[in-house]
Each structure stands twice: as C-alpha cells, then as structure tokens.
Design a protein around this motif. Structure first.
Motif, PDB file in Angstrom:
ATOM      1  N   MET A  26       0.842  -1.267   0.022  1.00  0.00           N
ATOM      2  CA  MET A  26       0.082  -0.020  -0.012  1.00  0.00           C
ATOM      3  C   MET A  26       0.780   1.070   0.010  1.00  0.00           C
ATOM      4  N   GLY A  27       0.671   2.060  -1.110  1.00  0.00           N
ATOM      5  CA  GLY A  27       1.509   3.358  -1.004  1.00  0.00           C
ATOM      6  C   GLY A  27       1.306   4.293   0.109  1.00  0.00           C
ATOM      7  N   TRP A  28       2.390   4.871   0.687  1.00  0.00           N
ATOM      8  CA  TRP A  28       2.436   5.470   1.993  1.00  0.00           C
ATOM      9  C   TRP A  28       2.323   4.892   3.319  1.00  0.00           C
ATOM     10  N   ALA A  50       6.019   2.454  -5.379  1.00  0.00           N
ATOM     11  CA  ALA A  50       5.206   3.356  -6.258  1.00  0.00           C
ATOM     12  C   ALA A  50       5.469   4.820  -5.868  1.00  0.00           C
ATOM     13  N   THR A  51       5.498   5.191  -4.635  1.00  0.00           N
ATOM     14  CA  THR A  51       5.390   6.556  -4.021  1.00  0.00           C
ATOM     15  C   THR A  51       6.867   6.747  -3.587  1.00  0.00           C
ATOM     16  N   MET A  52       7.757   5.878  -3.856  1.00  0.00           N
ATOM     17  CA  MET A  52       9.118   6.289  -3.433  1.00  0.00           C
ATOM     18  C   MET A  52      10.031   6.730  -4.706  1.00  0.00           C
ATOM     19  N   SER A  53      11.037   7.495  -4.615  1.00  0.00           N
ATOM     20  CA  SER A  53      11.963   7.624  -5.326  1.00  0.00           C
ATOM     21  C   SER A  53      13.069   6.348  -5.430  1.00  0.00           C
ATOM     22  N   LEU A  54      13.765   6.386  -6.474  1.00  0.00           N
ATOM     23  CA  LEU A  54      14.786   5.037  -6.617  1.00  0.00           C
ATOM     24  C   LEU A  54      15.571   5.042  -5.159  1.00  0.00           C
ATOM     25  N   ARG A  55      16.098   6.158  -4.992  1.00  0.00           N
ATOM     26  CA  ARG A  55      16.833   6.366  -3.621  1.00  0.00           C
ATOM     27  C   ARG A  55      16.444   5.686  -2.427  1.00  0.00           C
ATOM     28  N   LEU A  76       6.263  -3.281  -7.157  1.00  0.00           N
ATOM     29  CA  LEU A  76       6.594  -2.289  -8.377  1.00  0.00           C
ATOM     30  C   LEU A  76       5.797  -1.901  -9.279  1.00  0.00           C
ATOM     31  N   ARG A  77       5.848  -0.797  -9.877  1.00  0.00           N
ATOM     32  CA  ARG A  77       4.725  -0.469 -10.970  1.00  0.00           C
ATOM     33  C   ARG A  77       5.375  -0.957 -12.221  1.00  0.00           C
ATOM     34  N   ALA A  78       4.831  -1.747 -12.961  1.00  0.00           N
ATOM     35  CA  ALA A  78       5.534  -2.551 -14.284  1.00  0.00           C
ATOM     36  C   ALA A  78       5.786  -1.513 -15.252  1.00  0.00           C
ATOM     37  N   ASP A  79       4.901  -0.245 -15.184  1.00  0.00           N
ATOM     38  CA  ASP A  79       4.943   0.696 -16.347  1.00  0.00           C
ATOM     39  C   ASP A  79       5.493   1.842 -15.892  1.00  0.00           C
ATOM     40  N   ALA A  80       6.223   1.824 -15.074  1.00  0.00           N
ATOM     41  CA  ALA A  80       7.331   2.999 -14.518  1.00  0.00           C
ATOM     42  C   ALA A  80       8.486   2.987 -15.420  1.00  0.00           C
ATOM     43  N   PHE A 100       3.894  -7.089  -8.689  1.00  0.00           N
ATOM     44  CA  PHE A 100       3.721  -5.843  -9.613  1.00  0.00           C
ATOM     45  C   PHE A 100       2.263  -5.624  -9.626  1.00  0.00           C
ATOM     46  N   ALA A 101       1.949  -4.491  -9.602  1.00  0.00           N
ATOM     47  CA  ALA A 101       0.574  -3.971  -9.721  1.00  0.00           C
ATOM     48  C   ALA A 101       0.004  -3.975 -11.199  1.00  0.00           C
ATOM     49  N   LEU A 102       0.857  -4.172 -12.175  1.00  0.00           N
ATOM     50  CA  LEU A 102       0.380  -4.503 -13.489  1.00  0.00           C
ATOM     51  C   LEU A 102       1.388  -5.659 -13.829  1.00  0.00           C
TER      52      LEU A 102
END
Length: 358
Positions: A26-28, A50-55, A76-80, A100-102
């Motif tokens: 769950m995001g956040w 999904a709500t995090m930067s790569l770092r 992970l968001r597969a479409d990111a 994966f969400a997608l």
C-alpha cells in the motif's frame, strides 16, 4: 510467543514465510516499519515502491534487511519509466519477492527469476492471470471488488475460483479478508493464501497517524465508496466529506488543484518535467487511460499522502477495503497473524471433522 500452528501451502514453500498471509504493498503505508513487523510475525510483508524515489526504495530495502532476516517483497509499477532500475535493486539486494501492480514484461520476469526472486503480479481478471502465467510468473494475487484502492467490480468469491480453475500457478486471494475464517474459506476455494491491506494498515505497527487509524474505526460496512473522480480509475476510498466533495466536483473545479498537486509530486519525487512526462506516457500506454484520466492520476499520490502521512482528512483521501466496517481494534502484526492462523486451523479442523462424521 508466536503461534505453534502452521499451515503449509505452495505460498509458504515458494517464499519461505511461515504463514500463508501477505501484507499488500500500500502506497505511503507499507514502509520498512510495517514490512519488518509483518516479516517478523511470519507473514510476507511487501514494500510499496510506487510512492518512493529510486534512492528511497534502496534505503527502504536496506533498512528492512538490517532489521530482519525473514523474507519480504517489493511491489513495483511495471509501467514505471525506471522499472528496470528498480528490478536491478531487487536483484542487487536479493529481495525474495517481486510483486507487480500491472503485468511485468516477460524479460523482467525472466531476469528476476534468474536471480532467485519469486514473481507475483496482481491481477483482476482471468485474462490477465493467463497472460502472466504464460510469461513465467510464479504466482498471482487476485483482488476482488471488496478490496481498497484501485479495484474491479468482480467480488472475490467469484474471481478467486474462476482464476484458480484457469491457471496452473498458485493463486493468492485479496479483497475482503481480515480473520481466520477468511483464510480457511480462501484455501477451500483453491487459494494458497490471503492478502490483506486495510487489516494491516489498522495495526499498531502501521506508521499511519494514530488519529487517522481511529478515524478508520469509525466507519461501518457502508463506509466506503468506489469513485473514478480521484484519478480516472475505479478507486475504493473511505466515504469522507472530502471524497464526497470530489464526487460532486466538475472538471473545471478539479483542474487547478490537479495541476498544483502534480507540481508537488514532481518536486517530491525529484523528477524533471521530462521524466514526469515519460513516466506518464508509459502509464498511459499500459493502462489505456485518456489524457484527462492521466491528469487526474497525478492527484493520487499527493491526495493519499495528505491523509495517510500528514493526517489531513480535509485535504486528502483514505483508501480502504470494505472490511473496515468489521474492524474495531489495532493489534500488533504478531497478534494479528497468530490469531488468524489459529482461527483458520480451528475452522479447517471443524470442517474436516464434519466431513468425516458425514
């Protein structure tokens, strides 16, 4: 002391967790604190990236690994636009599960499996389950319409047996689960375990502000609504005054707040306008959303952050499954997982005894 009961299924064998229970990404909400507590309780915790930067994702992975040696996963968001870089982090740190969400690309699935990761996409239809199974996914997580956040219209009781009959890989059921009776029922339907979001959000280990968790407990079974006004896709949320206001707002009234929150999310994520545009285009191609829906989608991260992180229900929205109406306390993850497993064992033994006596 943890429960002495064990329920072994293909999910526990695949992932190495003790109990067939998944805390969804769950995001956040699903950060290091909750994921660690879930893992230590013997269930599968999933970091929401999904709500995090790569770092930030790398920092979160290393924090969890420093706090527990139990298996955990990353959603992970597969479409990111940076999906491949995020996959590289999972392989670098030997994360056990990639969620994966997608539907992820077949090459991403292959790369993860080559490094020993278990790949579990979330799906909402038989067609999607069949596709990822053919591409090599190890299991799928289905979410019925009772679930919180982005959701479909098919209830878990129909989606689960339909998907389980259509694919030869393990199926995890989510949407409407909160206790041991639900775990026993899901196993009877053909699932290998259950996924829960709202139930884990409402634990003492969740980092969601206490006043927000108490706010959740005030809602009944009719306390959620599915709306497309937040980001253009069906989204199950608590029926707060803010969400009711979204439902009644016209497109023009949404425009300026949408643009403002887009800028906020861009700055928070550390993205350039070009990177944000590329990310949006990738999402549009994968989801088939209109440009109007894509503009609304920029709302979601900041609206959820306002409620779930900042504790502002007047300026944010709160994702929730329908199970919120039957939850009235905030146990620890350990207490919750132990109780669910113990209840499920009682239910399964009772059902077996009934069959024998008949």
């Amino acid at each position: 002391m943890s429960t002495l009961n064990r329920i072994s299924t293909p999910l526990t064998e695949l992932t190495g967790v003790e109990h067939p229970i998944v805390q969804t990404g769950m995001g956040w909400v699903a950060g290091p604190r909750l994921v660690t507590a879930t893992a230590e309780a013997g269930a599968l915790g999933i970091l929401a990236s999904a709500t995090m930067s790569l770092r930030e994702l790398e920092d979160a992975i290393t924090e969890v690994k420093s706090r527990t040696d139990k298996p955990f996963g990353v959603n992970l968001r597969a479409d990111a636009a940076d999906a491949e870089q995020r996959v590289n982090l999972l392989t670098k740190y030997e994360v056990k599960v990639a969620s994966f969400a997608l539907a992820p690309k077949p090459e991403l699935i292959s790369r993860l499996k080559e490094h020993g990761a278990v790949v579990i996409p979330s799906i909402g239809s038989v067609r999607h389950a069949e596709k990822v199974a053919a591409w090599g996914a190890d299991a799928v997580l289905i979410q019925g319409g009772e679930g919180g956040g982005h959701t479909g219209a098919i209830p878990t009781s129909l989606l689960l047996p339909t998907v389980a009959a259509a694919v030869d890989i393990p199926v995890i059921a989510a949407g409407g689960f909160f206790d041991g009776r639900g775990l026993a029922a899901a196993l009877a339907y053909g699932a290998v375990g259950i996924g829960m979001g709202t139930r884990f959000l409402l634990t003492s280990d969740s980092a969601v502000p206490e006043e927000i968790k108490r706010r959740y407990l005030e809602f009944g079974l009719d306390g959620t609504v599915v709306t497309a006004k937040a980001d253009g896709m069906p989204h199950r949320l608590l029926r707060t005054e803010f969400v009711q206001g979204l439902e009644g707002a016209g497109k023009l009234a949404q425009l300026l707040p949408t643009l403002r929150r887009t800028v906020q999310f861009k700055n928070m994520a550390g993205q350039s306008w070009l990177e944000l545009a590329r990310d949006g285009l990738a999402m549009k191609r994968s989801s088939g959303r209109s440009w109007n829906q894509m503009m609304l989608a920029a709302n979601t991260p900041m609206l959820l952050k306002a409620g779930l992180v900042d504790g502002d229900t007047e300026a944010g929205m709160l994702a929730s499954g329908q199970v919120v109406g039957v939850i009235d306390e905030l146990p620890s993850c350990r207490e919750l997982v132990d109780r669910i497993v113990d209840e499920a064992v009682v239910q399964l033994k009772a059902a077996a005894a009934t069959v024998r006596s008949a």
